[in-house]
Motif scaffolding. Sequence first.
Motif, PDB file in Angstrom:
ATOM      1  N   LEU A  74       1.775   8.087   3.252  1.00 13.28           N
ATOM      2  CA  LEU A  74       2.357   7.150   2.294  1.00 13.28           C
ATOM      3  C   LEU A  74       3.795   6.786   2.661  1.00 13.28           C
ATOM      4  N   LYS A  75       4.567   7.776   3.040  1.00 13.02           N
ATOM      5  CA  LYS A  75       5.974   7.558   3.376  1.00 13.02           C
ATOM      6  C   LYS A  75       6.140   6.649   4.598  1.00 13.02           C
ATOM      7  N   ASN A  76       5.217   6.726   5.547  1.00 11.24           N
ATOM      8  CA  ASN A  76       5.321   5.979   6.801  1.00 11.24           C
ATOM      9  C   ASN A  76       4.262   4.891   6.943  1.00 11.24           C
ATOM     10  N   GLN A  77       3.638   4.519   5.842  1.00 12.44           N
ATOM     11  CA  GLN A  77       2.508   3.595   5.883  1.00 12.44           C
ATOM     12  C   GLN A  77       2.828   2.294   6.616  1.00 12.44           C
ATOM     13  N   ASP A  78       3.914   1.636   6.285  1.00 20.20           N
ATOM     14  CA  ASP A  78       4.240   0.354   6.919  1.00 20.20           C
ATOM     15  C   ASP A  78       4.482   0.504   8.409  1.00 20.20           C
ATOM     16  N   LYS A  79       5.219   1.530   8.814  1.00 17.75           N
ATOM     17  CA  LYS A  79       5.498   1.760  10.235  1.00 17.75           C
ATOM     18  C   LYS A  79       4.215   2.064  10.998  1.00 17.75           C
ATOM     19  N   LEU A  80       3.354   2.894  10.409  1.00 18.60           N
ATOM     20  CA  LEU A  80       2.116   3.270  11.088  1.00 18.60           C
ATOM     21  C   LEU A  80       1.140   2.099  11.172  1.00 18.60           C
ATOM     22  N   LEU A  81       1.068   1.285  10.120  1.00 22.30           N
ATOM     23  CA  LEU A  81       0.215   0.092  10.161  1.00 22.30           C
ATOM     24  C   LEU A  81       0.709  -0.884  11.226  1.00 22.30           C
ATOM     25  N   ASN A  82       2.013  -1.073  11.285  1.00 21.08           N
ATOM     26  CA  ASN A  82       2.609  -1.946  12.290  1.00 21.08           C
ATOM     27  C   ASN A  82       2.319  -1.413  13.702  1.00 21.08           C
ATOM     28  N   ALA A  83       2.477  -0.106  13.882  1.00 14.70           N
ATOM     29  CA  ALA A  83       2.194   0.514  15.183  1.00 14.70           C
ATOM     30  C   ALA A  83       0.725   0.333  15.554  1.00 14.70           C
ATOM     31  N   PHE A  84      -0.172   0.484  14.586  1.00 12.69           N
ATOM     32  CA  PHE A  84      -1.601   0.313  14.864  1.00 12.69           C
ATOM     33  C   PHE A  84      -1.896  -1.132  15.258  1.00 12.69           C
ATOM     34  N   ASN A  85      -1.287  -2.076  14.562  1.00 14.52           N
ATOM     35  CA  ASN A  85      -1.518  -3.483  14.872  1.00 14.52           C
ATOM     36  C   ASN A  85      -0.994  -3.859  16.253  1.00 14.52           C
ATOM     37  N   LYS A  86       0.060  -3.187  16.710  1.00 12.98           N
ATOM     38  CA  LYS A  86       0.632  -3.479  18.025  1.00 12.98           C
ATOM     39  C   LYS A  86      -0.008  -2.668  19.150  1.00 12.98           C
ATOM     40  N   ALA A  87      -0.309  -1.390  18.876  1.00 11.64           N
ATOM     41  CA  ALA A  87      -0.723  -0.494  19.961  1.00 11.64           C
ATOM     42  C   ALA A  87      -2.044   0.232  19.693  1.00 11.64           C
ATOM     43  N   GLY A  88      -2.723  -0.106  18.632  1.00 14.33           N
ATOM     44  CA  GLY A  88      -4.013   0.515  18.344  1.00 14.33           C
ATOM     45  C   GLY A  88      -3.907   2.003  18.042  1.00 14.33           C
ATOM     46  N   ASP A  89      -4.800   2.765  18.659  1.00 19.51           N
ATOM     47  CA  ASP A  89      -4.924   4.185  18.344  1.00 19.51           C
ATOM     48  C   ASP A  89      -3.687   5.021  18.642  1.00 19.51           C
ATOM     49  N   MET A  90      -2.752   4.484  19.414  1.00 20.60           N
ATOM     50  CA  MET A  90      -1.529   5.246  19.686  1.00 20.60           C
ATOM     51  C   MET A  90      -0.762   5.519  18.395  1.00 20.60           C
ATOM     52  N   ALA A  91      -1.038   4.756  17.334  1.00 17.49           N
ATOM     53  CA  ALA A  91      -0.411   5.006  16.035  1.00 17.49           C
ATOM     54  C   ALA A  91      -0.794   6.388  15.503  1.00 17.49           C
ATOM     55  N   TYR A  92      -1.995   6.856  15.826  1.00 16.64           N
ATOM     56  CA  TYR A  92      -2.400   8.203  15.395  1.00 16.64           C
ATOM     57  C   TYR A  92      -1.582   9.273  16.114  1.00 16.64           C
ATOM     58  N   GLY A  93      -1.208   9.003  17.358  1.00 19.81           N
ATOM     59  CA  GLY A  93      -0.318   9.910  18.082  1.00 19.81           C
ATOM     60  C   GLY A  93       1.041   9.994  17.415  1.00 19.81           C
ATOM     61  N   ALA A  94       1.558   8.848  16.961  1.00 15.23           N
ATOM     62  CA  ALA A  94       2.845   8.832  16.257  1.00 15.23           C
ATOM     63  C   ALA A  94       2.745   9.626  14.955  1.00 15.23           C
ATOM     64  N   TYR A  95       1.636   9.452  14.244  1.00 15.96           N
ATOM     65  CA  TYR A  95       1.422  10.199  13.009  1.00 15.96           C
ATOM     66  C   TYR A  95       1.377  11.702  13.296  1.00 15.96           C
ATOM     67  N   CYS A  96       0.633  12.100  14.324  1.00 19.79           N
ATOM     68  CA  CYS A  96       0.520  13.524  14.664  1.00 19.79           C
ATOM     69  C   CYS A  96       1.877  14.105  15.052  1.00 19.79           C
ATOM     70  N   TYR A  97       2.675  13.334  15.764  1.00 17.82           N
ATOM     71  CA  TYR A  97       4.012  13.808  16.132  1.00 17.82           C
ATOM     72  C   TYR A  97       4.812  14.129  14.867  1.00 17.82           C
ATOM     73  N   LYS A  98       4.786  13.228  13.908  1.00 17.48           N
ATOM     74  CA  LYS A  98       5.520  13.448  12.651  1.00 17.48           C
ATOM     75  C   LYS A  98       4.938  14.629  11.867  1.00 17.48           C
ATOM     76  N   LEU A  99       3.615  14.729  11.839  1.00 21.67           N
ATOM     77  CA  LEU A  99       2.964  15.799  11.081  1.00 21.67           C
ATOM     78  C   LEU A  99       3.264  17.174  11.676  1.00 21.67           C
TER      79      LEU A  99
END
Length: 179
Positions: free
Chosen positions: A36-61
């Motif tokens: 929820l806190k990073n929803q906009d950033k993660l959605l934007n990352a997914f739209n630009k780079a696809g599944d790499m957004a899940y890597g960004a999420y995992c890094y934060k988690l």
Amino acid sequence: MNSSQIVLSDNNNSDIYAIGRYIANHITENWQTLLLKNQDKLLNAFNKAGDMAYGAYCYKLFRPVHQQLKYAGLHPSPWFPGDFNISREWGNANQSDQQRWMWSTIKSNEGKALGTIVTIIFHDHTQFRLPHQPQVIALTETSKEGVVKVLSKRSTDFKNALEFQIEYAEYLHSLENEG
């Protein structure tokens, strides 16, 4: 167990399970809030780079987990959630409920392997969405072969899935054959 610290015992054989409980508690307490806190950033990352957004999420988690492990004198190898190249993925036909299994061996400052933490990331290839809470499995096995053997007994889907690097090589080969 207080999720803000790892509680280890005098019995090294149970340490990997304590670490697994710590990580599972951390995930339970933080996975949705982080989304929820990073929803906009993660959605934007997914739209630009696809599944790499899940890597960004995992890094934060997992960043707080890495900090706590370091404080406890422990080191995951590789960093969580694990080595993408040897991970395995499967899911439903429309790609909206996938799961990727990766793992990291936990070592002490002295280099002694305590066990392995398997991380399961549920994800969607059609949009940025985690359909289920990430999960962890603690194993006493530390070799790739041992981990694969145990996980293959635990899950037929895991057993039948290809390692990413093999799956990707076959995909590239199929493209060459088309042209």
